[in-house]
Design a protein around this motif. Sequence first.
Motif, PDB file in Angstrom:
ATOM      1  N   ASN A 196      81.544 -51.340  14.397  1.00 48.83           N
ATOM      2  CA  ASN A 196      80.191 -50.836  14.588  1.00 48.83           C
ATOM      3  C   ASN A 196      79.756 -49.869  13.493  1.00 48.83           C
ATOM      4  O   ASN A 196      78.550 -49.660  13.289  1.00 48.83           O
ATOM      5  N   MET A 197      80.693 -49.274  12.764  1.00 44.67           N
ATOM      6  CA  MET A 197      80.328 -48.356  11.691  1.00 44.67           C
ATOM      7  C   MET A 197      80.321 -49.055  10.339  1.00 44.67           C
ATOM      8  O   MET A 197      80.120 -48.418   9.302  1.00 44.67           O
ATOM      9  N   GLY A 198      80.548 -50.387  10.344  1.00 44.54           N
ATOM     10  CA  GLY A 198      80.480 -51.147   9.106  1.00 44.54           C
ATOM     11  C   GLY A 198      81.739 -51.076   8.267  1.00 44.54           C
ATOM     12  O   GLY A 198      81.686 -51.264   7.045  1.00 44.54           O
ATOM     13  N   GLY A 199      82.864 -50.836   8.902  1.00 42.62           N
ATOM     14  CA  GLY A 199      84.122 -50.714   8.179  1.00 42.62           C
ATOM     15  C   GLY A 199      85.019 -51.916   8.336  1.00 42.62           C
ATOM     16  O   GLY A 199      84.701 -52.878   9.040  1.00 42.62           O
ATOM     17  N   MET A 200      86.149 -51.870   7.655  1.00 38.39           N
ATOM     18  CA  MET A 200      87.174 -52.908   7.749  1.00 38.39           C
ATOM     19  C   MET A 200      88.479 -52.255   8.187  1.00 38.39           C
ATOM     20  O   MET A 200      88.997 -51.354   7.506  1.00 38.39           O
ATOM     21  N   ALA A 201      89.004 -52.677   9.325  1.00 45.33           N
ATOM     22  CA  ALA A 201      90.298 -52.166   9.772  1.00 45.33           C
ATOM     23  C   ALA A 201      91.380 -52.641   8.814  1.00 45.33           C
ATOM     24  O   ALA A 201      91.396 -53.812   8.404  1.00 45.33           O
ATOM     25  N   LEU A 202      92.264 -51.743   8.432  1.00 45.75           N
ATOM     26  CA  LEU A 202      93.304 -52.072   7.469  1.00 45.75           C
ATOM     27  C   LEU A 202      94.574 -52.552   8.164  1.00 45.75           C
ATOM     28  O   LEU A 202      94.990 -51.991   9.181  1.00 45.75           O
ATOM     29  N   GLY A 203      95.177 -53.581   7.586  1.00 48.05           N
ATOM     30  CA  GLY A 203      96.422 -54.100   8.124  1.00 48.05           C
ATOM     31  C   GLY A 203      96.202 -54.897   9.394  1.00 48.05           C
ATOM     32  O   GLY A 203      95.092 -55.010   9.919  1.00 48.05           O
ATOM     33  N   GLU A 204      97.290 -55.466   9.888  1.00 51.20           N
ATOM     34  CA  GLU A 204      97.214 -56.233  11.123  1.00 51.20           C
ATOM     35  C   GLU A 204      97.095 -55.302  12.322  1.00 51.20           C
ATOM     36  O   GLU A 204      97.695 -54.232  12.360  1.00 51.20           O
ATOM     37  N   LYS A 205      96.319 -55.716  13.292  1.00 55.21           N
ATOM     38  CA  LYS A 205      96.191 -54.942  14.508  1.00 55.21           C
ATOM     39  C   LYS A 205      97.529 -54.901  15.232  1.00 55.21           C
ATOM     40  O   LYS A 205      98.142 -55.939  15.485  1.00 55.21           O
ATOM     41  N   PRO A 206      98.044 -53.708  15.557  1.00 56.88           N
ATOM     42  CA  PRO A 206      99.321 -53.624  16.275  1.00 56.88           C
ATOM     43  C   PRO A 206      99.261 -54.388  17.587  1.00 56.88           C
ATOM     44  O   PRO A 206      98.259 -54.316  18.315  1.00 56.88           O
ATOM     45  N   GLY A 207     100.312 -55.110  17.885  1.00 59.52           N
ATOM     46  CA  GLY A 207     100.354 -55.917  19.093  1.00 59.52           C
ATOM     47  C   GLY A 207     101.439 -55.479  20.054  1.00 59.52           C
ATOM     48  O   GLY A 207     102.041 -54.414  19.900  1.00 59.52           O
ATOM     49  N   LYS A 208     101.712 -56.342  21.014  1.00 59.34           N
ATOM     50  CA  LYS A 208     102.675 -56.016  22.063  1.00 59.34           C
ATOM     51  C   LYS A 208     104.063 -55.786  21.507  1.00 59.34           C
ATOM     52  O   LYS A 208     104.824 -54.962  22.016  1.00 59.34           O
ATOM     53  N   ASP A 209     104.420 -56.512  20.427  1.00 57.22           N
ATOM     54  CA  ASP A 209     105.761 -56.379  19.858  1.00 57.22           C
ATOM     55  C   ASP A 209     106.022 -54.979  19.315  1.00 57.22           C
ATOM     56  O   ASP A 209     107.174 -54.537  19.226  1.00 57.22           O
ATOM     57  N   SER A 210     104.964 -54.260  18.951  1.00 53.18           N
ATOM     58  CA  SER A 210     105.116 -52.887  18.456  1.00 53.18           C
ATOM     59  C   SER A 210     104.552 -51.876  19.444  1.00 53.18           C
ATOM     60  O   SER A 210     104.270 -50.732  19.069  1.00 53.18           O
ATOM     61  N   SER A 211     104.392 -52.304  20.703  1.00 55.85           N
ATOM     62  CA  SER A 211     103.800 -51.449  21.747  1.00 55.85           C
ATOM     63  C   SER A 211     102.451 -50.901  21.297  1.00 55.85           C
ATOM     64  O   SER A 211     102.086 -49.774  21.591  1.00 55.85           O
ATOM     65  N   TYR A 212     101.710 -51.750  20.560  1.00 52.21           N
ATOM     66  CA  TYR A 212     100.354 -51.431  20.119  1.00 52.21           C
ATOM     67  C   TYR A 212     100.298 -50.143  19.274  1.00 52.21           C
ATOM     68  O   TYR A 212      99.337 -49.384  19.350  1.00 52.21           O
ATOM     69  N   GLY A 213     101.338 -49.993  18.469  1.00 48.70           N
ATOM     70  CA  GLY A 213     101.371 -48.850  17.564  1.00 48.70           C
ATOM     71  C   GLY A 213     101.742 -47.534  18.219  1.00 48.70           C
ATOM     72  O   GLY A 213     101.591 -46.478  17.593  1.00 48.70           O
ATOM     73  N   LEU A 214     102.224 -47.569  19.446  1.00 52.29           N
ATOM     74  CA  LEU A 214     102.579 -46.348  20.163  1.00 52.29           C
ATOM     75  C   LEU A 214     103.702 -45.615  19.428  1.00 52.29           C
ATOM     76  O   LEU A 214     104.765 -46.169  19.165  1.00 52.29           O
ATOM     77  N   GLU A 215     103.447 -44.373  19.070  1.00 51.22           N
ATOM     78  CA  GLU A 215     104.433 -43.578  18.338  1.00 51.22           C
ATOM     79  C   GLU A 215     105.646 -43.277  19.211  1.00 51.22           C
ATOM     80  O   GLU A 215     105.557 -43.202  20.441  1.00 51.22           O
ATOM     81  N   ASN A 216     106.800 -43.057  18.567  1.00 50.64           N
ATOM     82  CA  ASN A 216     107.969 -42.620  19.302  1.00 50.64           C
ATOM     83  C   ASN A 216     107.668 -41.309  20.018  1.00 50.64           C
ATOM     84  O   ASN A 216     106.968 -40.451  19.477  1.00 50.64           O
ATOM     85  N   PRO A 217     108.200 -41.114  21.223  1.00 48.94           N
ATOM     86  CA  PRO A 217     108.040 -39.811  21.858  1.00 48.94           C
ATOM     87  C   PRO A 217     108.643 -38.725  20.974  1.00 48.94           C
ATOM     88  O   PRO A 217     109.682 -38.915  20.344  1.00 48.94           O
ATOM     89  N   GLY A 218     107.957 -37.594  20.924  1.00 44.62           N
ATOM     90  CA  GLY A 218     108.360 -36.499  20.046  1.00 44.62           C
ATOM     91  C   GLY A 218     107.599 -36.468  18.743  1.00 44.62           C
ATOM     92  O   GLY A 218     107.521 -35.430  18.085  1.00 44.62           O
ATOM     93  N   ARG A 219     107.024 -37.601  18.338  1.00 45.43           N
ATOM     94  CA  ARG A 219     106.332 -37.663  17.053  1.00 45.43           C
ATOM     95  C   ARG A 219     105.004 -36.917  17.064  1.00 45.43           C
ATOM     96  O   ARG A 219     104.501 -36.513  16.023  1.00 45.43           O
ATOM     97  N   ILE A 220     104.406 -36.732  18.229  1.00 44.53           N
ATOM     98  CA  ILE A 220     103.140 -36.001  18.307  1.00 44.53           C
ATOM     99  C   ILE A 220     103.410 -34.499  18.405  1.00 44.53           C
ATOM    100  O   ILE A 220     102.512 -33.684  18.260  1.00 44.53           O
ATOM    101  N   ILE A 221     104.639 -34.116  18.657  1.00 40.85           N
ATOM    102  CA  ILE A 221     105.077 -32.712  18.665  1.00 40.85           C
ATOM    103  C   ILE A 221     104.354 -31.920  19.748  1.00 40.85           C
ATOM    104  O   ILE A 221     103.934 -30.779  19.544  1.00 40.85           O
ATOM    105  N   HIS A 222     104.206 -32.520  20.918  1.00 37.40           N
ATOM    106  CA  HIS A 222     103.597 -31.864  22.067  1.00 37.40           C
ATOM    107  C   HIS A 222     104.563 -31.850  23.243  1.00 37.40           C
ATOM    108  O   HIS A 222     104.133 -31.869  24.399  1.00 37.40           O
ATOM    109  N   GLU A 223     105.866 -31.823  22.990  1.00 39.34           N
ATOM    110  CA  GLU A 223     106.816 -31.960  24.100  1.00 39.34           C
ATOM    111  C   GLU A 223     106.726 -30.771  25.050  1.00 39.34           C
ATOM    112  O   GLU A 223     106.648 -29.617  24.619  1.00 39.34           O
ATOM    113  N   VAL A 224     106.715 -31.070  26.341  1.00 40.97           N
ATOM    114  CA  VAL A 224     106.563 -30.072  27.403  1.00 40.97           C
ATOM    115  C   VAL A 224     107.374 -30.522  28.617  1.00 40.97           C
ATOM    116  O   VAL A 224     107.913 -31.623  28.663  1.00 40.97           O
ATOM    117  N   GLY A 225     107.452 -29.638  29.629  1.00 39.45           N
ATOM    118  CA  GLY A 225     107.873 -30.066  30.949  1.00 39.45           C
ATOM    119  C   GLY A 225     109.309 -29.864  31.355  1.00 39.45           C
ATOM    120  O   GLY A 225     109.690 -30.222  32.473  1.00 39.45           O
TER     121      GLY A 225
END
Length: 580
Positions: free
Chosen positions: A486-515
Amino acid sequence: MSFQIIEQSPKYDVCIVGSGAGGGMAAKILADKGFKIALVEAGPNFDPANPQQRTQLRWPWESPRRGAGTMRPFGDFDMAYGGWELDGEPYTRAQGTEFDWFRSRMLGGRTNHWGRISLRFGPLDFKRKDFDGKGDNWPIGYDDVKPYYDKVDKLIGVFGTRENIPNEPDGYFLPPPKPRLHELYFQKGTSKIGIPMIPSRLSILTKRVNKKRAACFYCNQCSRSCSVYGDFSSSSVLVNPAMETGKVDLYTNAMVREVITDGEGNATGVHYINKEDLKDYRIKAKVVILAASACSSARILLNSKSSVHPNGLANSSNVVGKYLHDSTGSSRMAFMPSLMDRKRYNEDGVGGMHLYTPWWLNDDKSLGFSRGYHIEYWGGMGMPAYGFGFNMENLNGMVPGIDGETKKAGGYGVELMKDVKRFYGSLVGMAGRGESIPQEENRCEIDKEKVDKFGIPVLKFHYKWTEEEVKQAAHMQDTFEEIISNMGGMALGEKPGKDSSYGLENPGRIIHEVGTTRMGSDPKKSVLNKYNQAHDVPNLFVMDGGSFVSQADKNPTWTILALAWRASDYLADEMKKGNI
């Protein structure tokens, strides 16, 4: 195991382990109230205004590695003395676990290089179980924390706008910076599909709040920590003022092994290893506050065994280390043809986004996942970077002036210079940051077979994402593609799919661990009460992200600060009454 421990004197009112958001706030509040404090930090002293430590406004060529990220995970000039891997300080993972643990060894800890996204949890975030039946409610609600959010806003400073969004509470805001060009494009893309985009809420000063901190001068380098203290870092904004009271003794390069207890199981101080002489020391105190980060505090408690606490200190519930959780994250980059061949001008802005998208689907229960996410955006004309990972052939017919060309981007000499100038400022990106549902089996425990270079048993992690988080990441990627289109851009690379858990980062990579030391009303199911005080040990508090019952889609720092202030007020009152 016995140690020959060198006794420190005098005996302090309070010993605080960790100088980040929680520890810094506790030091500031308790010092202002007149208590004598030992502040213990595992890394060196740090001041971003110190010419020997300053990296702000340094050029890449001033680095021995010319700015490459071979020394620090986010680049040589990023202000974090640490990373996911530290020499001599390992951690282990159970089979099937990919948890990555970030540690920053320096005064102020990770607050020196964070994104400074300063969001309040909303009423729904404290009571999600009432809404979706999953996880657990906090023993407190928004109204309990609101007065302290207000105080944190006024003390530290945060820019933003009042939006009256039910679960995105407004605060006391400084004026926000205006959107940059790439953010206006994002705003165009989100508005077409009804996704909100509002001014960010970052703890960066757009005007002065006191005489010791200058306003931001828009160098876009907040990750380097600000030499004029225009952004929030615990070292600059909390610890320095606490030290000026004369009530705080700072112990740096002090690696805490355990909390020491008496025959009745009460805390009497901490045992640490001096990283410079490798000798063992003890600090005596009436009260111990752990604020070393969620996993580090859990590690200290689990290593603090005694005849009274055979399962680790404050762990009669067997909950310490459990319910570990991190924010979810998935991202996408895009190329904007309309941003090619840009006129050069200074639009650096703050070191972070000027606009963001808060979670907008709280009332939609048909998504396939229960908890939401916000979207962060980046782009603009920062330090030049180059490379797309695909050939110019992919752009035929889309980029003005190169129709029919088949040459690859780049090359050498003049051709490379032309491409760099042409594409500079045309790359943008976005990332989702979402809430996961805490799971008891996601945990850290002591590895019985491994110690670090100081002889302290290390942590072993067990962690797996559930389908809830994977489905959330899939929704993020669908949303990203729609915005980019909608903004007139081109997404780069292949869209992450189920095999890569849709690009979901490893836990800990966002550095917000709590609990890991969650609060609750039932001592059999929680570690802390609603004031961050250990159920089992009245003179022990935990004032970092470990106390969280659940992590909202919001970054945790503002809530750590508010809860630490609240707990410090409670502690001071109890000490003056003689209850502690």
